[in-house]
Write a protein that holds these residues in place. Structure first.
Motif, PDB file in Angstrom:
ATOM      1  N   ILE A  82       0.859  -1.183   0.000  1.00 44.23           N
ATOM      2  CA  ILE A  82       0.000   0.000   0.000  1.00 44.23           C
ATOM      3  C   ILE A  82       0.896   1.234   0.000  1.00 44.23           C
ATOM      4  N   THR A  83       0.733   2.091  -1.010  1.00 45.69           N
ATOM      5  CA  THR A  83       1.578   3.270  -1.133  1.00 45.69           C
ATOM      6  C   THR A  83       0.726   4.530  -1.116  1.00 45.69           C
ATOM      7  N   LEU A  84       1.011   5.420  -0.159  1.00 48.75           N
ATOM      8  CA  LEU A  84       0.350   6.721  -0.121  1.00 48.75           C
ATOM      9  C   LEU A  84       0.899   7.543  -1.281  1.00 48.75           C
ATOM     10  N   ASN A  85       0.006   8.045  -2.130  1.00 51.26           N
ATOM     11  CA  ASN A  85       0.449   8.637  -3.388  1.00 51.26           C
ATOM     12  C   ASN A  85      -0.228   9.986  -3.631  1.00 51.26           C
ATOM     13  N   ARG A  86       0.121  10.921  -2.779  1.00 54.52           N
ATOM     14  CA  ARG A  86      -0.316  12.307  -2.963  1.00 54.52           C
ATOM     15  C   ARG A  86       0.888  13.215  -2.682  1.00 54.52           C
ATOM     16  N   PRO A  87       1.964  12.990  -3.426  1.00 49.89           N
ATOM     17  CA  PRO A  87       3.240  13.609  -3.080  1.00 49.89           C
ATOM     18  C   PRO A  87       3.234  15.130  -3.145  1.00 49.89           C
ATOM     19  N   ASP A  88       2.409  15.718  -3.997  1.00 46.17           N
ATOM     20  CA  ASP A  88       2.363  17.174  -4.099  1.00 46.17           C
ATOM     21  C   ASP A  88       1.830  17.826  -2.837  1.00 46.17           C
ATOM     22  N   LYS A  89       1.122  17.034  -2.005  1.00 45.46           N
ATOM     23  CA  LYS A  89       0.591  17.501  -0.720  1.00 45.46           C
ATOM     24  C   LYS A  89       1.226  16.741   0.442  1.00 45.46           C
ATOM     25  N   PHE A  90       2.430  16.235   0.222  1.00 42.10           N
ATOM     26  CA  PHE A  90       3.169  15.475   1.241  1.00 42.10           C
ATOM     27  C   PHE A  90       2.350  14.310   1.806  1.00 42.10           C
ATOM     28  N   ASN A  91       1.549  13.709   0.915  1.00 36.58           N
ATOM     29  CA  ASN A  91       0.713  12.562   1.258  1.00 36.58           C
ATOM     30  C   ASN A  91      -0.218  12.843   2.430  1.00 36.58           C
ATOM     31  N   SER A  92      -0.637  14.103   2.576  1.00 28.82           N
ATOM     32  CA  SER A  92      -1.627  14.443   3.598  1.00 28.82           C
ATOM     33  C   SER A  92      -2.982  13.886   3.173  1.00 28.82           C
ATOM     34  N   PHE A  93      -3.800  13.556   4.169  1.00 27.20           N
ATOM     35  CA  PHE A  93      -5.061  12.872   3.912  1.00 27.20           C
ATOM     36  C   PHE A  93      -6.204  13.839   3.636  1.00 27.20           C
ATOM     37  N   VAL A  94      -6.979  13.476   2.622  1.00 28.98           N
ATOM     38  CA  VAL A  94      -8.320  14.012   2.429  1.00 28.98           C
ATOM     39  C   VAL A  94      -9.289  12.852   2.613  1.00 28.98           C
ATOM     40  N   ARG A  95     -10.560  13.166   2.622  1.00 29.98           N
ATOM     41  CA  ARG A  95     -11.580  12.182   2.987  1.00 29.98           C
ATOM     42  C   ARG A  95     -11.505  10.923   2.122  1.00 29.98           C
ATOM     43  N   GLN A  96     -11.486  11.089   0.799  1.00 29.48           N
ATOM     44  CA  GLN A  96     -11.495   9.921  -0.073  1.00 29.48           C
ATOM     45  C   GLN A  96     -10.240   9.085   0.089  1.00 29.48           C
ATOM     46  N   MET A  97      -9.106   9.739   0.326  1.00 26.18           N
ATOM     47  CA  MET A  97      -7.853   9.013   0.529  1.00 26.18           C
ATOM     48  C   MET A  97      -7.927   8.142   1.776  1.00 26.18           C
ATOM     49  N   ALA A  98      -8.529   8.667   2.840  1.00 26.51           N
ATOM     50  CA  ALA A  98      -8.690   7.877   4.067  1.00 26.51           C
ATOM     51  C   ALA A  98      -9.570   6.656   3.813  1.00 26.51           C
ATOM     52  N   PHE A  99     -10.652   6.850   3.078  1.00 27.44           N
ATOM     53  CA  PHE A  99     -11.528   5.718   2.768  1.00 27.44           C
ATOM     54  C   PHE A  99     -10.831   4.706   1.861  1.00 27.44           C
ATOM     55  N   ASP A 100     -10.017   5.202   0.934  1.00 31.69           N
ATOM     56  CA  ASP A 100      -9.282   4.302   0.048  1.00 31.69           C
ATOM     57  C   ASP A 100      -8.269   3.467   0.820  1.00 31.69           C
ATOM     58  N   LEU A 101      -7.618   4.072   1.819  1.00 33.00           N
ATOM     59  CA  LEU A 101      -6.685   3.297   2.645  1.00 33.00           C
ATOM     60  C   LEU A 101      -7.430   2.247   3.451  1.00 33.00           C
ATOM     61  N   GLN A 102      -8.576   2.608   3.978  1.00 32.98           N
ATOM     62  CA  GLN A 102      -9.386   1.622   4.707  1.00 32.98           C
ATOM     63  C   GLN A 102      -9.753   0.448   3.811  1.00 32.98           C
ATOM     64  N   LYS A 103     -10.141   0.746   2.581  1.00 31.59           N
ATOM     65  CA  LYS A 103     -10.513  -0.322   1.649  1.00 31.59           C
ATOM     66  C   LYS A 103      -9.321  -1.205   1.306  1.00 31.59           C
TER      67      LYS A 103
END
Length: 258
Positions: free
Chosen positions: A15-36
């Motif tokens: 599992i790779t956090l892939n929002r590098p332009d925002k230092f992989n900070s979480f938004v709502r959909q990203m949190a749900f995607d990690l849960q999934k």
């Protein structure tokens, strides 16, 4: 899942956090995607271990504050309740070994997600920051639970009150993380560890994880009783039978995590 990359490699759910332009900070959909992605790892028998890391200069900078202060978005209490608490619960309750490869700064919820994993490896240049006090918040994502148990109350209080950076080598020395490696070797070493775990008797490792979780709450007598109960389960597993037979036959065991 554009902000979360997921693949299976050599029995490891990567599992790779892939929002590098925002230092992989979480938004709502990203949190749900990690849960999934974590749910998929738990349910898929092909996945015997999990490896979590990030892309770019940061592992995770925590919550995207632009979303947190936007009145049209989810309020702060819901962010904690619906985004981060379920992530931490999954990391602790999935009975498969979870390795975290911290590739860059880990701040706020990002730091505490890293610390909630079973084994955390960090690049030498990594800094861990309990950044919440910098903006008037309190540590969440299990930080006030796990950090004192890892490094003690005094150091935890100081780091949380002051928001000091803790470099990876210091984090290793104080017992916050398992190991520090050179930055350029992080992904190789992290995946090597995850692949090794994936080939081990992961049924027993999962039961061991359950015991470690329960040790926070049990008395010694209760813990001994639970060890007895789970040892009985482990003793009836395919992996135990295979391990014993391989030992007697002087060959390498082939475990299945069953």
């Amino acid at each position: 899942m554009s902000n979360i990359d997921f693949k299976i490699e050599s029995g490891v759910g990567v599992i790779t956090l892939n929002r590098p332009d925002k230092f992989n900070s979480f938004v709502r959909q990203m949190a749900f995607d990690l849960q999934k992605a974590l749910d998929d790892c738990e349910l898929n028998k092909e996945v015997r271990a999990i490896y979590i890391t990030g892309v770019g200069k940061a592992f995770c900078a925590g919550q995207d504050l632009a979303e947190a202060i936007d009145p049209s978005q989810t309020e702060l209490t819901k962010i904690v309740e619906e985004h981060y608490n379920p992530i931490i619960e999954r990391l602790r309750n999935i009975e498969k070994p979870i390795v975290c490869g911290v590739n860059g700064v880990a701040a706020g919820a990002g730091a505490n997600i890293a610390l909630a994993c079973d084994i955390t490896v960090a690049g030498k240049s990594v800094a861990f920051i309990q950044a919440f006090s910098k903006i008037g918040l309190i540590p969440d994502s299990g930080g006030t639970f796990y950090l004192p148990r890892l490094i003690g109350m005094q150091k935890s209080a100081a780091l949380m009150f002051l928001g000091d950076k803790v470099m990876a080598e210091e984090a290793e020395k104080m017992g916050m993380i398992y190991k520090v490696v050179e930055d350029e070797a992080l992904q190789e070493e992290g995946m090597k560890l995850a692949r090794k775990l994936a080939q081990m008797p992961t049924k027993g490792i999962g039961l061991t994880k359950r015991l470690l979780n329960e040790s926070y709450n049990n008395t010694l007598t209760q813990q001994l009783a639970l060890e007895n109960e789970l040892q009985n389960i482990a003793g009836k597993s395919y992996d135990y039978n295979e391990g014993v037979n391989a030992f007697l036959e002087k060959r390498a065991p082939i475990f299945k995590g069953e």
